[in-house]
Structures are given as C-alpha cells and as structure tokens.
Scaffold this active site. Sequence first.
Site, PDB file in Angstrom:
ATOM      1  N   ARG A 178     -39.799 -36.957  -8.298  1.00  0.00           N
ATOM      2  CA  ARG A 178     -39.673 -38.296  -8.885  1.00  0.00           C
ATOM      3  C   ARG A 178     -41.031 -38.983  -8.968  1.00  0.00           C
ATOM      4  NH1 ARG A 178     -35.192 -41.639  -5.850  1.00  0.00           N
ATOM      5  NH2 ARG A 178     -35.758 -43.156  -7.468  1.00  0.00           N
ATOM      6  N   CYS A 234     -40.623 -47.310  -2.880  1.00  0.00           N
ATOM      7  CA  CYS A 234     -39.731 -46.161  -3.062  1.00  0.00           C
ATOM      8  C   CYS A 234     -38.917 -46.415  -4.328  1.00  0.00           C
ATOM      9  CB  CYS A 234     -38.845 -45.963  -1.839  1.00  0.00           C
ATOM     10  SG  CYS A 234     -37.827 -47.395  -1.406  1.00  0.00           S
TER      11      CYS A 234
END
Length: 280
Positions: A178, A234
């Site tokens: 990611r 995050c």
Amino acid sequence: MAELSAYDLISAEQAIGLVGRDGILFLDASWTYPGGPQPRTDRVIPGSIPFNIDAIADSTSSLPHTLPSPADFEQMVGALGISNSTGLIVYDRMGVFTAPRVWWMFKIMGHDNIAVLNGGMPAWLAAGGESAETLSRPVAPARFKALFNADMLASFEQVRQAVDAQDHRILDARSPQRFAGNGAEPRPGMAAGHIPGASNLFFQTLMDEQGLMDISRIPESLRTEAAEPVITTCGSGVTACILTLALHLNGVQARVYDGSWSQWGSQDGLPVETGAGTSL
C-alpha cells in the site's frame, strides 16, 4: 487507585494479577475492516466492556473514527463509567492492533493511567486467564475531565507544512504494498501511494510469531536520539498508534496524523509519491 502509568504496555501475567483490583477496568477495543487482521478468538476478559472507536469519535467528520473533541470525549467515556481515577487495561482480540489507538486517545486527553495488554486476548488465554463469552455493560456513569495534549496530534495543516519544510520524520505504518501504491486501498476513491518524504515502517514488523509487540525492533536511528520530530500515519489513524506506542516506549514522542491516508489520499491536488521509497 491502581496506578498503570508506569506500564503503558503490560504483560498478560501482570494484567491477570490485577483482576478484581479496585479501580481497574478492562476495555475490549476490538475493531477491524475488510481485509484487515481478524479476531483470533471470540472469548473476552470477564467484566470487560466494549470501547468502540467508531462510536467514540467525531460524528461530524467524514473521516473514519476521528478523535472527538475533549468535551465530547468527556461525556462519552464518562458514560462508560470511566473517571480520571480509573485504571484502564485495554486489549483487542487480534493481538496488538486497535488497543494502542485507545491508549493514544486517553493519553492525548491527559489520562496516563492506562496500559495496553501486550498480545491481547490470545496472550491472556495462553497465560491461563479466565474468559467469558460476552462483554459486560458499562457501569454507572462517572465524571471524566480531559486535559488535551496538542503535542500528540498532527493536523492536516501541520503535515502539509512538514512535507513542504522537510523538517519531520514521517512514518507510515501501512503495508509495503500500500505504501508503494501497488496494493488496493480498502476505502473507495483513494489515491495509491504515500505522503511525499514518508518512510515505511510496517506495523507488523513490530510483532513476533505470537503477535506480541517487540519494541526492540524499532530501528536504532529512531530511538531516543531522534534527530527530527516524528509524525506517524497509516490508513485511518489506527496502526499509526502502534508506531506511536512503540516509539514512546523507546523514549521518542511522536504526533499521530489522525486523518492519515483517508484524508491525504482523498484530496485532489495533493502530492503523492509511489514506489518503495525508504523502508525501516
């Protein structure tokens, strides 16, 4: 009052020894998302109550589980029977996943009397702790007074300034896939990649085979003598708190970017980097 501020991270054996102690409350913070870590057990600690990060949040924000205002936090946790004198042990059923988020929420509101159960419910069961099938109801309401610590939070504007000035260490807790922009984002409409200049410190690298947090795996370059102030980020502000807790245990204070990629990756016109970049 049982004082937990000396712990921050508490072992299952230590926590079992506090069962039944006056003034101690166990919070089950279990939460996940499609494709995220799943509970490893359905059992819970007897007498523990649920702490829902989606409910104890800013209801006016379009972002997931955004930190509520101090005034709203006071009302929400007071309704759970939590006062400023309550000792809190927070755990989740994944191992160590969402519990550090709740630890951060209380710490930023000035409540130091809280510890994360290292290894969560799986470690509790392995240590011989008793378990139950269902969570308990919140006890009688209490009065909680917040003392907000702005130094533990990084706003969107502060992160933009940090990117422009290149004067902060930005640590991204998401997976390398990611971070690089090669993995699908769990939320629709999100850009792929990472905040420019960020380094990747995948939260799972801080776990051992049992899912226990191993703070010794924090890179030496980030311990105690951090040359730059640190911002953690995050997907939505949850696993960033794992990094923040691990850094805290190593003497490094970090700010959590609460909006994280849910905010940065959904805004048009913001710079986005792709590729492996720097991994720690």
